[in-house]
Scaffold this motif. Structure first.
Motif, mmCIF file in Angstrom:
data_model
loop_
_atom_site.group_PDB
_atom_site.id
_atom_site.type_symbol
_atom_site.label_atom_id
_atom_site.label_comp_id
_atom_site.label_asym_id
_atom_site.label_seq_id
_atom_site.Cartn_x
_atom_site.Cartn_y
_atom_site.Cartn_z
ATOM 1 N N PRO A 254 16.043 39.758 43.626
ATOM 2 C CA PRO A 254 16.207 39.560 42.176
ATOM 3 C C PRO A 254 17.325 40.409 41.581
ATOM 4 O O PRO A 254 18.085 39.933 40.725
ATOM 5 N N TYR A 255 17.417 41.665 42.033
ATOM 6 C CA TYR A 255 18.471 42.534 41.495
ATOM 7 C C TYR A 255 19.843 42.022 41.935
ATOM 8 O O TYR A 255 20.797 41.990 41.149
ATOM 9 N N THR A 256 19.947 41.627 43.217
ATOM 10 C CA THR A 256 21.220 41.113 43.726
ATOM 11 C C THR A 256 21.631 39.847 42.994
ATOM 12 O O THR A 256 22.795 39.671 42.616
ATOM 13 N N GLN A 257 20.674 38.945 42.772
ATOM 14 C CA GLN A 257 20.968 37.696 42.080
ATOM 15 C C GLN A 257 21.415 37.952 40.642
ATOM 16 O O GLN A 257 22.371 37.321 40.153
ATOM 17 N N THR A 258 20.748 38.882 39.960
ATOM 18 C CA THR A 258 21.123 39.209 38.581
ATOM 19 C C THR A 258 22.549 39.751 38.514
ATOM 20 O O THR A 258 23.344 39.341 37.648
ATOM 21 N N CYS A 259 22.871 40.674 39.418
ATOM 22 C CA CYS A 259 24.234 41.237 39.444
ATOM 23 C C CYS A 259 25.270 40.153 39.715
ATOM 24 O O CYS A 259 26.326 40.103 39.062
ATOM 25 N N ASP A 260 24.977 39.254 40.655
ATOM 26 C CA ASP A 260 25.947 38.211 41.002
ATOM 27 C C ASP A 260 26.163 37.238 39.846
ATOM 28 O O ASP A 260 27.300 36.825 39.564
ATOM 29 N N ILE A 261 25.074 36.877 39.159
ATOM 30 C CA ILE A 261 25.216 35.955 38.026
ATOM 31 C C ILE A 261 26.028 36.592 36.904
ATOM 32 O O ILE A 261 26.914 35.961 36.308
ATOM 33 N N LEU A 262 25.762 37.857 36.608
ATOM 34 C CA LEU A 262 26.523 38.542 35.560
ATOM 35 C C LEU A 262 27.990 38.695 35.951
ATOM 36 O O LEU A 262 28.885 38.594 35.103
ATOM 37 N N LEU A 263 28.254 38.932 37.233
ATOM 38 C CA LEU A 263 29.644 39.024 37.685
ATOM 39 C C LEU A 263 30.368 37.693 37.512
ATOM 40 O O LEU A 263 31.535 37.658 37.095
ATOM 41 N N VAL A 264 29.700 36.595 37.836
ATOM 42 C CA VAL A 264 30.313 35.281 37.663
ATOM 43 C C VAL A 264 30.543 34.994 36.177
ATOM 44 O O VAL A 264 31.599 34.453 35.786
ATOM 45 N N MET A 265 29.588 35.337 35.328
ATOM 46 C CA MET A 265 29.765 35.142 33.894
ATOM 47 C C MET A 265 30.943 35.957 33.373
ATOM 48 O O MET A 265 31.740 35.480 32.548
ATOM 49 N N HIS A 266 31.071 37.193 33.851
ATOM 50 C CA HIS A 266 32.203 38.025 33.446
ATOM 51 C C HIS A 266 33.509 37.424 33.953
ATOM 52 O O HIS A 266 34.527 37.440 33.243
ATOM 53 N N ALA A 270 36.215 36.592 31.085
ATOM 54 C CA ALA A 270 37.311 37.564 30.956
ATOM 55 C C ALA A 270 38.646 36.913 30.595
ATOM 56 O O ALA A 270 39.332 37.369 29.668
ATOM 57 N N PRO A 271 39.089 35.839 31.270
ATOM 58 C CA PRO A 271 40.390 35.252 30.896
ATOM 59 C C PRO A 271 40.375 34.542 29.552
ATOM 60 O O PRO A 271 41.435 34.256 28.991
ATOM 61 N N MET A 272 39.208 34.245 28.990
ATOM 62 C CA MET A 272 39.127 33.593 27.682
ATOM 63 C C MET A 272 39.117 34.588 26.532
ATOM 64 O O MET A 272 39.620 34.301 25.442
ATOM 65 N N VAL A 273 38.525 35.771 26.792
ATOM 66 C CA VAL A 273 38.345 36.735 25.717
ATOM 67 C C VAL A 273 39.513 37.710 25.619
ATOM 68 O O VAL A 273 39.978 38.046 24.521
ATOM 69 N N THR A 274 40.000 38.176 26.764
ATOM 70 C CA THR A 274 41.023 39.223 26.782
ATOM 71 C C THR A 274 42.302 38.844 26.045
ATOM 72 O O THR A 274 42.924 39.725 25.420
ATOM 73 N N PRO A 275 42.791 37.589 26.081
ATOM 74 C CA PRO A 275 44.040 37.274 25.351
ATOM 75 C C PRO A 275 44.008 37.594 23.866
ATOM 76 O O PRO A 275 45.068 37.736 23.236
ATOM 77 N N GLN A 276 42.836 37.723 23.243
ATOM 78 C CA GLN A 276 42.772 38.033 21.815
ATOM 79 C C GLN A 276 43.226 39.451 21.506
ATOM 80 O O GLN A 276 43.626 39.735 20.377
ATOM 81 N N TRP A 277 43.165 40.344 22.523
ATOM 82 C CA TRP A 277 43.458 41.751 22.266
ATOM 83 C C TRP A 277 44.723 42.236 22.981
ATOM 84 O O TRP A 277 45.036 43.413 22.947
ATOM 85 N N CYS A 278 45.417 41.357 23.652
ATOM 86 C CA CYS A 278 46.688 41.711 24.308
ATOM 87 C C CYS A 278 47.804 40.868 23.710
ATOM 88 O O CYS A 278 47.629 39.660 23.486
ATOM 89 N N LYS A 279 48.935 41.481 23.464
ATOM 90 C CA LYS A 279 50.036 40.785 22.816
ATOM 91 C C LYS A 279 51.001 40.161 23.810
ATOM 92 O O LYS A 279 51.681 39.197 23.483
ATOM 93 N N ALA A 280 51.084 40.704 25.021
ATOM 94 C CA ALA A 280 52.033 40.208 26.016
ATOM 95 C C ALA A 280 51.298 39.414 27.088
ATOM 96 O O ALA A 280 50.148 39.717 27.430
ATOM 97 N N VAL A 281 51.984 38.404 27.624
ATOM 98 C CA VAL A 281 51.389 37.572 28.673
ATOM 99 C C VAL A 281 51.128 38.389 29.930
ATOM 100 O O VAL A 281 50.060 38.279 30.560
#
Length: 296
Positions: A254-266, A270-281
């Motif tokens: 259960p702990y391994t599965q939870t970590c893996d799911i959260l890693l996949v969600m991150h 990550a590529p959808m959220v981070t562009p809002q706070w960075c100005k350069a490509v």
């Protein structure tokens, strides 16, 4: 002469400094056993996607078409909390893995040390045995052969748990050099090869050998010493089973599965959220890659 000694000392210090830093550099680029290649394969595509999203976004880092309404974060607090949760879980999992690793190493070395100590004690009493030297040599030869097989069989069983293939040639412990295995009769070797519990069988053979040799007065061991030697073998078996337990029982699913799911969600977010706070490509792709790389 004093000048030459000073130059020699300076050269030695310089060579030591170079060797230390060369080892550090080689450790940074070492490929074997490194997790960096696999983490890079996961993080690099994510960073490229983040850079492409930033390239296609407007000046605020938002895509013109946002079906998922993902660009609704006015600040980075939510993303920071989410990343912190994943980081906490990963750090705890890493600490547990590190602890299991060292416990397994400790049990394996303890097993070897105990069996070596028991063998040394028996050999010490063989030196003062009143029996004919041929009988003593036969006892010593049989004991050392069985102990050599015992240690190799223990390492092979621990290693076999982590080998998915049924091909025994994949197990490195079976390739270790044994001490004169031809000195054991062929029938015993065949029986041991067909046995599923080789370690337990070899320990029983060694215990029987000691009891029979003590009965026949090939070696005279006082009862307290005999009891102590047998106890040391049992402690070695206990350490062996500790190593097997750590190797055989995986981290809780259960702990391994939870970590893996959260890693996949991150990884997805990550590529959808981070562009809002960075100005350069470039920096968008860099920081997305860095976040994913560190966690994976």
């Amino acid at each position: 002469q004093a000048c030459l000694q000073s130059v020699h000392l300076s050269l030695r210090r310089g060579m030591g400094w170079c060797q230390r830093h060369c080892r550090t550099f080689l450790r940074l680029i070492q490929w074997k056993g490194s997790v960096f290649p696999k983490a890079g394969l996961v993080a690099l595509p994510c960073g490229i996607v983040g850079a492409l999203i930033k390239l296609a976004a407007d000046k605020d880092g938002r895509l013109f078409i946002d079906f998922l309404n993902i660009y609704t974060l006015d600040d980075a607090n939510s993303w920071t909390a989410f990343s912190g949760l994943i980081g906490f879980l990963i750090v705890f999992r890493t600490q547990e893995a590190y602890s299991r690793f060292w416990n397994g190493c400790t049990a394996t070395h303890k097993m070897r040390t105990l069996w070596f100590s028991a063998c040394g004690n028996i050999y010490a009493y063989c030196r003062i045995s009143p029996a004919p030297r041929e009988q003593v040599w036969k006892l010593q030869g049989t004991l050392i052969r069985l102990l050599s097989m015992l240690h190799a069989a223990a390492l092979a069983e621990i290693e076999e748990i982590n080998v998915d293939s049924s091909d025994f040639t994949m197990i490195k412990a079976f390739k270790f050099n044994l001490i004169d295995p031809e000195g054991i009769d062929e029938e015993s070797l065949k029986y041991m090869k067909s046995c599923d519990s080789k370690v337990e069988l070899l320990v029983v053979w060694i215990q029987n050998l000691l009891i029979e040799s003590n009965r026949d007065e090939v070696i005279k061991l006082p009862p307290p010493v005999m009891s102590r030697i047998l106890q040391v073998f049992e402690n070695g078996m206990s350490a062996f089973h500790d190593a097997v337990r750590i190797t055989q029982i995986p981290f809780p699913f259960p702990y391994t599965q939870t970590c893996d799911i959260l890693l996949v969600m991150h990884w997805i977010a990550a590529p959808m959220v981070t562009p809002q706070w960075c100005k350069a490509v470039f920096w968008t792709g860099f920081f997305v890659t860095l976040q994913v790389f560190i966690l994976w």
